[in-house]
Design a protein around this motif. Structure first.
Motif, PDB file in Angstrom:
ATOM      1  N   HIS A   1      23.792  44.549  42.690  1.00  0.00           N
ATOM      2  CA  HIS A   1      23.846  44.460  41.231  1.00  0.00           C
ATOM      3  C   HIS A   1      24.377  45.763  40.623  1.00  0.00           C
ATOM      4  N   PRO A   2      25.618  46.118  40.935  1.00  0.00           N
ATOM      5  CA  PRO A   2      26.165  47.390  40.437  1.00  0.00           C
ATOM      6  C   PRO A   2      26.342  47.352  38.922  1.00  0.00           C
ATOM      7  N   PRO A   3      26.338  48.506  38.267  1.00  0.00           N
ATOM      8  CA  PRO A   3      26.612  48.525  36.823  1.00  0.00           C
ATOM      9  C   PRO A   3      27.994  47.959  36.483  1.00  0.00           C
ATOM     10  N   LEU A   4      28.978  48.133  37.405  1.00  0.00           N
ATOM     11  CA  LEU A   4      30.344  47.672  37.151  1.00  0.00           C
ATOM     12  C   LEU A   4      30.865  46.895  38.353  1.00  0.00           C
ATOM     13  N   LEU A   5      31.376  45.696  38.097  1.00  0.00           N
ATOM     14  CA  LEU A   5      32.014  44.865  39.121  1.00  0.00           C
ATOM     15  C   LEU A   5      33.496  44.763  38.798  1.00  0.00           C
ATOM     16  N   ILE A   6      34.347  45.252  39.704  1.00  0.00           N
ATOM     17  CA  ILE A   6      35.799  45.186  39.517  1.00  0.00           C
ATOM     18  C   ILE A   6      36.347  44.062  40.381  1.00  0.00           C
ATOM     19  N   LEU A   7      37.006  43.110  39.755  1.00  0.00           N
ATOM     20  CA  LEU A   7      37.614  41.970  40.441  1.00  0.00           C
ATOM     21  C   LEU A   7      39.127  42.096  40.298  1.00  0.00           C
ATOM     22  N   ASP A   8      39.757  42.682  41.294  1.00  0.00           N
ATOM     23  CA  ASP A   8      41.188  42.982  41.240  1.00  0.00           C
ATOM     24  C   ASP A   8      41.976  41.847  41.891  1.00  0.00           C
ATOM     25  N   GLU A   9      42.563  40.984  41.064  1.00  0.00           N
ATOM     26  CA  GLU A   9      43.295  39.802  41.543  1.00  0.00           C
ATOM     27  C   GLU A   9      42.433  39.007  42.529  1.00  0.00           C
ATOM     28  N   ALA A  10      41.171  38.842  42.191  1.00  0.00           N
ATOM     29  CA  ALA A  10      40.209  38.212  43.099  1.00  0.00           C
ATOM     30  C   ALA A  10      40.502  36.744  43.362  1.00  0.00           C
ATOM     31  N   ILE A  11      41.331  36.117  42.520  1.00  0.00           N
ATOM     32  CA  ILE A  11      41.621  34.692  42.673  1.00  0.00           C
ATOM     33  C   ILE A  11      43.008  34.467  43.285  1.00  0.00           C
ATOM     34  N   ALA A  12      43.778  35.512  43.432  1.00  0.00           N
ATOM     35  CA  ALA A  12      45.153  35.382  43.921  1.00  0.00           C
ATOM     36  C   ALA A  12      45.197  34.686  45.274  1.00  0.00           C
ATOM     37  N   GLY A  13      46.097  33.711  45.405  1.00  0.00           N
ATOM     38  CA  GLY A  13      46.310  33.028  46.667  1.00  0.00           C
ATOM     39  C   GLY A  13      45.377  31.875  46.958  1.00  0.00           C
ATOM     40  N   LEU A  14      44.421  31.610  46.068  1.00  0.00           N
ATOM     41  CA  LEU A  14      43.481  30.515  46.298  1.00  0.00           C
ATOM     42  C   LEU A  14      44.035  29.198  45.776  1.00  0.00           C
ATOM     43  N   ASP A  15      43.633  28.104  46.411  1.00  0.00           N
ATOM     44  CA  ASP A  15      43.999  26.792  45.890  1.00  0.00           C
ATOM     45  C   ASP A  15      43.091  26.454  44.704  1.00  0.00           C
ATOM     46  N   ASP A  16      43.356  25.341  44.054  1.00  0.00           N
ATOM     47  CA  ASP A  16      42.609  24.993  42.843  1.00  0.00           C
ATOM     48  C   ASP A  16      41.123  24.814  43.115  1.00  0.00           C
ATOM     49  N   HIS A  17      40.771  24.209  44.246  1.00  0.00           N
ATOM     50  CA  HIS A  17      39.361  23.977  44.549  1.00  0.00           C
ATOM     51  C   HIS A  17      38.607  25.298  44.706  1.00  0.00           C
ATOM     52  N   ASN A  18      39.144  26.191  45.517  1.00  0.00           N
ATOM     53  CA  ASN A  18      38.470  27.470  45.740  1.00  0.00           C
ATOM     54  C   ASN A  18      38.523  28.365  44.510  1.00  0.00           C
ATOM     55  N   THR A  19      39.574  28.236  43.713  1.00  0.00           N
ATOM     56  CA  THR A  19      39.620  28.965  42.447  1.00  0.00           C
ATOM     57  C   THR A  19      38.471  28.535  41.549  1.00  0.00           C
ATOM     58  N   ALA A  20      38.230  27.225  41.482  1.00  0.00           N
ATOM     59  CA  ALA A  20      37.133  26.714  40.651  1.00  0.00           C
ATOM     60  C   ALA A  20      35.794  27.262  41.116  1.00  0.00           C
ATOM     61  N   LEU A  21      35.619  27.392  42.429  1.00  0.00           N
ATOM     62  CA  LEU A  21      34.371  27.930  42.967  1.00  0.00           C
ATOM     63  C   LEU A  21      34.186  29.398  42.573  1.00  0.00           C
ATOM     64  N   VAL A  22      35.228  30.196  42.757  1.00  0.00           N
ATOM     65  CA  VAL A  22      35.124  31.619  42.447  1.00  0.00           C
ATOM     66  C   VAL A  22      34.959  31.832  40.945  1.00  0.00           C
ATOM     67  N   VAL A  23      35.688  31.067  40.141  1.00  0.00           N
ATOM     68  CA  VAL A  23      35.550  31.167  38.682  1.00  0.00           C
ATOM     69  C   VAL A  23      34.127  30.839  38.262  1.00  0.00           C
ATOM     70  N   SER A  24      33.554  29.786  38.863  1.00  0.00           N
ATOM     71  CA  SER A  24      32.184  29.397  38.538  1.00  0.00           C
ATOM     72  C   SER A  24      31.205  30.519  38.871  1.00  0.00           C
ATOM     73  N   LEU A  25      31.422  31.181  40.012  1.00  0.00           N
ATOM     74  CA  LEU A  25      30.537  32.279  40.415  1.00  0.00           C
ATOM     75  C   LEU A  25      30.687  33.485  39.483  1.00  0.00           C
ATOM     76  N   ILE A  26      31.910  33.798  39.104  1.00  0.00           N
ATOM     77  CA  ILE A  26      32.139  34.926  38.192  1.00  0.00           C
ATOM     78  C   ILE A  26      31.467  34.668  36.850  1.00  0.00           C
ATOM     79  N   ASN A  27      31.630  33.454  36.327  1.00  0.00           N
ATOM     80  CA  ASN A  27      30.992  33.117  35.050  1.00  0.00           C
ATOM     81  C   ASN A  27      29.473  33.207  35.156  1.00  0.00           C
ATOM     82  N   LYS A  28      28.934  32.808  36.293  1.00  0.00           N
ATOM     83  CA  LYS A  28      27.479  32.862  36.488  1.00  0.00           C
ATOM     84  C   LYS A  28      26.998  34.313  36.484  1.00  0.00           C
ATOM     85  N   ILE A  29      27.746  35.180  37.153  1.00  0.00           N
ATOM     86  CA  ILE A  29      27.400  36.601  37.168  1.00  0.00           C
ATOM     87  C   ILE A  29      27.467  37.184  35.761  1.00  0.00           C
TER      88      ILE A  29
END
Length: 417
Positions: free
Chosen positions: A349-377
């Motif tokens: 639980h760091p004070p700052l989370l840097i997501l540098d092109e964290a979704i690059a190269g993912l297909d739509d399904h996996n993008t949706a998963l990562v986006v959902s997790l980021i929004n939850k955080i």
């Protein structure tokens, strides 16, 4: 264009696209692509660009740039792809395989490439390999998907396929975030403050008078075209760039150069970039990789506590990967690896989370998963998120945007509302 056929092949991150590409170019295509076996085609791909760059490094020139006054290495990603496309079209192929043509391009470069492809499509068939529906070329006439076991499935009705495809991408996580293992005692609300920060290398100006304050519990999107200085700003925040010394730059309450260490800065940051995938060797299990986030290490050199192991297991349950805990990290799919990297960055639980092109190269399904997790955080933790990309992402909702705009004097920054 009316008489020219164009195909879109939707890929998942589990598909072996190289096998498909080799099959088509070897004139062994099947189904509705079988007609291509009687013709000649070429590959438009970032891998092709890299092969020309390797040739340039060895010989000092390539056939691709022999009529230009610039080297490939000196070009932006968009310029490199334009040069490759001109070179391929000059050979007059019957068709081109476009391997995720818009990857790594900013908005302006995407628009320019799309205009070129529109003209080429009038006389040359295009086979577009894509991971994301948003990249679908508007003039596609046929669509197929590569499913599990590399089976190619052709879809007669494009609109019906797209509707079913979108429904399959929706995803959300229902569990709660595991609690933090420790509290960071940071005074005030400011985490990062730039005040008229400039960065130059010789006569090349990168950043010009950047003024920007990042507070606790904010969700930022750092956006800007390729080459606008996003990476430079990140290196200033992480303490890796010596250009921060002597400037009005405050990191977690301490002015740069006032006695802080790089490690004391990194302790307060969780970092995710696709390149991190290559850092974990065959010896790392998923669970070990996740636990290493507590120590900011690549590999485990300290025996973890029972609490650290328990929290890591809770994160694996949250992202629905607990049954894969003992599996080698390198054997996971691209989407699973990216999810694990985000969880690894958040275990402390760091004070700052840097997501540098964290979704690059993912297909739509996996993008949706990562986006959902980021929004939850963003919604359920006190961690400030800095999402870095040259593109907006559907479904991701940063509350603040800091936009970089390049100029000859260096990129300037402005807060967008």
């Amino acid at each position: 264009m009316k008489n020219t056929k164009h195909w879109a092949i939707f890929l998942s991150n589990n598909a072996n696209k190289q096998v498909f590409i080799q099959q088509v170019l070897a004139k062994k295509a099947t189904g509705i692509l079988a007609d291509l076996n009687q013709t000649e085609g070429l590959l438009f791909s970032s891998l092709t660009v890299n092969e020309f760059i390797d040739e340039e490094n060895r010989h000092g020139f390539t056939a691709l740039t022999k009529h230009l006054d610039r080297s490939l290495k000196s070009m932006s990603s968009g310029e490199q792809k334009k040069a490759l496309l001109h070179y391929l079209v000059a050979q007059k192929p019957n068709y081109l395989i476009l391997d995720n043509p818009f990857d790594n391009l900013d908005v302006a470069a995407q628009e320019s490439l799309l205009a070129m492809l529109h003209k080429i499509a009038e006389h040359t068939s295009l086979v577009q390999l894509i991971n994301r529906e948003r990249d679908l070329l508007p003039f596609i006439t046929h669509v197929a998907s590569i499913e599990k076991n590399n089976q190619i499935v052709f879809h007669e009705d494009i609109q019906v396929f797209l509707e079913e495809y979108r429904q399959a991408q929706a995803s959300t996580f229902v569990g709660i975030l595991p609690p933090p293992i420790k509290q960071y005692n940071l005074e005030g609300q400011e985490l990062i403050r730039f005040n008229k920060v400039n960065v130059s290398y010789g006569e090349k100006h990168i950043l010009k008078e950047i003024t920007w304050t990042i507070h606790k519990n904010e969700f930022w999107h750092l956006i800007g075209p390729n080459g606008s200085g996003k990476t430079t700003i990140l290196s200033m925040i992480t303490g890796d760039n010596p250009k921060g010394y002597g400037q009005d730059l405050v990191l977690f309450g301490k002015k740069k150069g006032s006695g802080e260490t790089v490690w004391s800065i990194k302790d307060k940051i969780g970092y995710v970039t696709p390149a991190m995938t290559d850092l974990f060797s065959t010896s790392h299990t998923l669970e070990q990789m996740l636990i290493s986030g507590f120590f900011d290490s690549i590999g485990l050199y300290i025996k973890p506590s029972e609490l650290q192991i328990k929290l890591a297991q809770q994160w694996l349950v949250l992202i629905e990967m607990d049954k894969l805990a003992k599996k080698p990290f390198f054997m996971l799919s691209t989407g699973q690896q990216r999810m694990a990297l985000v969880a690894r960055a958040m275990v402390k639980h760091p004070p700052l989370l840097i997501l540098d092109e964290a979704i690059a190269g993912l297909d739509d399904h996996n993008t949706a998963l990562v986006v959902s997790l980021i929004n939850k955080i963003a919604n359920e933790s006190t961690t400030t998120i800095l999402y870095v990309s040259h593109r907006n992402e559907t479904g991701l909702y940063p509350r603040n945007i800091f936009q970089l705009t390049p100029s000859q004097e260096g990129s300037t920054g402005v807060i967008m509302k």
